[in-house]
Enzyme design. Structure first.
Site, short mmCIF file in Angstrom:
data_model
loop_
_atom_site.label_atom_id
_atom_site.label_comp_id
_atom_site.label_asym_id
_atom_site.label_seq_id
_atom_site.Cartn_x
_atom_site.Cartn_y
_atom_site.Cartn_z
N ALA A 80 0.84 -1.21 0.00
CA ALA A 80 0.00 0.00 0.00
C ALA A 80 0.87 1.25 0.00
O ALA A 80 1.97 1.27 0.54
CB ALA A 80 -0.90 0.01 1.23
N HIS A 111 -3.24 -1.29 11.03
CA HIS A 111 -2.54 -2.56 10.82
C HIS A 111 -1.22 -2.58 11.58
O HIS A 111 -0.89 -3.57 12.24
CB HIS A 111 -2.26 -2.75 9.31
CG HIS A 111 -3.36 -3.44 8.59
ND1 HIS A 111 -3.18 -4.57 7.85
CD2 HIS A 111 -4.68 -3.16 8.50
CE1 HIS A 111 -4.33 -4.95 7.32
NE2 HIS A 111 -5.26 -4.11 7.69
N ARG A 123 0.29 -5.11 14.65
CA ARG A 123 1.39 -6.05 14.41
C ARG A 123 2.46 -6.05 15.49
O ARG A 123 3.02 -7.09 15.79
CB ARG A 123 2.03 -5.77 13.04
CG ARG A 123 1.21 -6.33 11.89
CD ARG A 123 2.03 -6.34 10.62
NE ARG A 123 2.51 -5.01 10.28
CZ ARG A 123 1.81 -4.09 9.63
NH1 ARG A 123 0.60 -4.34 9.23
NH2 ARG A 123 2.34 -2.93 9.36
#
Lengths: 171, 171, 171
Positions: free
Chosen positions: B36, B50, B54
């Site tokens: 992205a 995201h 993580r």
């Protein structure tokens, strides 16, 4: 702790028919928890056809918004909630805190005495919508399905009218 | 020959969460290969969420276009490629030969030493788009998924957050 | 009673390739029952690519509308019908009674001597279309898939080019 089942699939994939059969297999009479509002002719027609198919073994409890209250109020017979996606859409238009409502629903499930079968929709497997609201609703529906999928004992996918068990795996 | 896994599903179906768990189960720390570009606020927000999820077990390797080079450069730890569909979209807008790039990726897989988990998207199960570019991209994404599905050892479908093994069958 | 198989999936999910392999495994040569009309360049190109892939083991029987008659006329070899969705679309534009035609097709299946493999499409797993005609067609396609899914011996879903058996379950 009563059994909870999530049934998902595309439009006209046989979700409601499967959900009705599963709900009745868990006890009779059952309660049809309708989240639809007969707001336009197309929807009114769809509701009427659903009712004609369900017959006398069902009582109907209509609730466009107060799903948790409806499940507490009917907790002596199996419930079919049809459908989660419309409930979510109603919450969005009423500007309610949908994430809190979905969390409350997931928290409610383990406290219920009678089983619940949820019908929901797959909305996220087409091309990304150009419309921002559609994109947002697609995300909301996906997250909601994930949360209910984690909270429910079983998850089923309907394909061409045929049920496929997703959770628990290997079934 | 290291294991390669393709994870597909609709929007917000739990693909990334499943992919992160699978990648870490193959070794730690792992490499998050991000395709992205934080080109608009909606996407920047998604990337930030995201990353927050993580945590420290991940290194990030950003590459909007050079996926094969990124996999060769990081071939000592498990990689999570998130996602194939954005990579394809980047290739299309850069007017690169996407079919050659996908073929090169499939050819690269058997030569790698460390495993790769790919996240991709189901885009082709809605109504046919009226927009010709959307229709073309839907075809591109479908073909790419087919090729990667053939090249990878495992294919998984996410439904309502739950994984379903498609390849090898019967698993 | 000959075997009947329904293969569904999203765009470019590998349905036709799987259907061709399954049909030839049921007998050679086989008949390709094409419901497409080469009405525009995009479709003509798609048909040409399909024909190039099929080769000499196939005879072609083109029928945009008269599917039942085509199946009766070719009932000595395995048939591949590609695809149900285009046939339905042709019926709709010709203002034929599509429900009666689908019912007649389902009634015909148990009377056939040679097997039939149908390719159809998942159209109902994206966001609800804004266009009323698209919404109606999505419903028509879903109902038709349900009916054929009930009438056929096997139902398969293609995901990333990989087949998943839906009916009978556990296969």
């Amino acid at each position: 702790m009563a059994k909870s089942i999530l049934i998902t699939g595309g439009a006209r994939s046989g979700k409601s028919t499967l959900a009705e059969r599963m709900t009745l297999s868990l006890g009779r009479p059952a309660v049809y928890v309708a989240t639809a509002e007969a707001g336009d002719a197309e929807m009114a027609d769809r509701i009427a056809r659903h009712q004609a198919r369900r017959g006398l073994e069902w009582r109907t409890h209509a609730t466009p918004l107060e799903l948790c209250a409806a499940l507490r109020a009917t907790d002596s017979a199996p419930r079919l909630v049809d459908c989660v996606t419309l409930w979510l859409s109603n919450l969005m238009f009423a500007e309610r805190d949908w994430e809190a409502e979905v969390a409350a629903l997931c928290d409610l499930l383990p406290t219920l005495s009678a089983p619940v079968v949820f019908v929901t929709n797959e909305l996220g497997s087409g091309i990304v919508p150009e419309n921002a609201l559609a994109r947002r609703f697609r995300d909301m529906a996906g997250w909601t399905n994930q949360r209910l999928g984690a909270a429910c004992d079983e998850v089923w996918l309907c394909v061409a009218g045929q049920p496929l068990k997703i959770k628990p795996p290997g079934g």
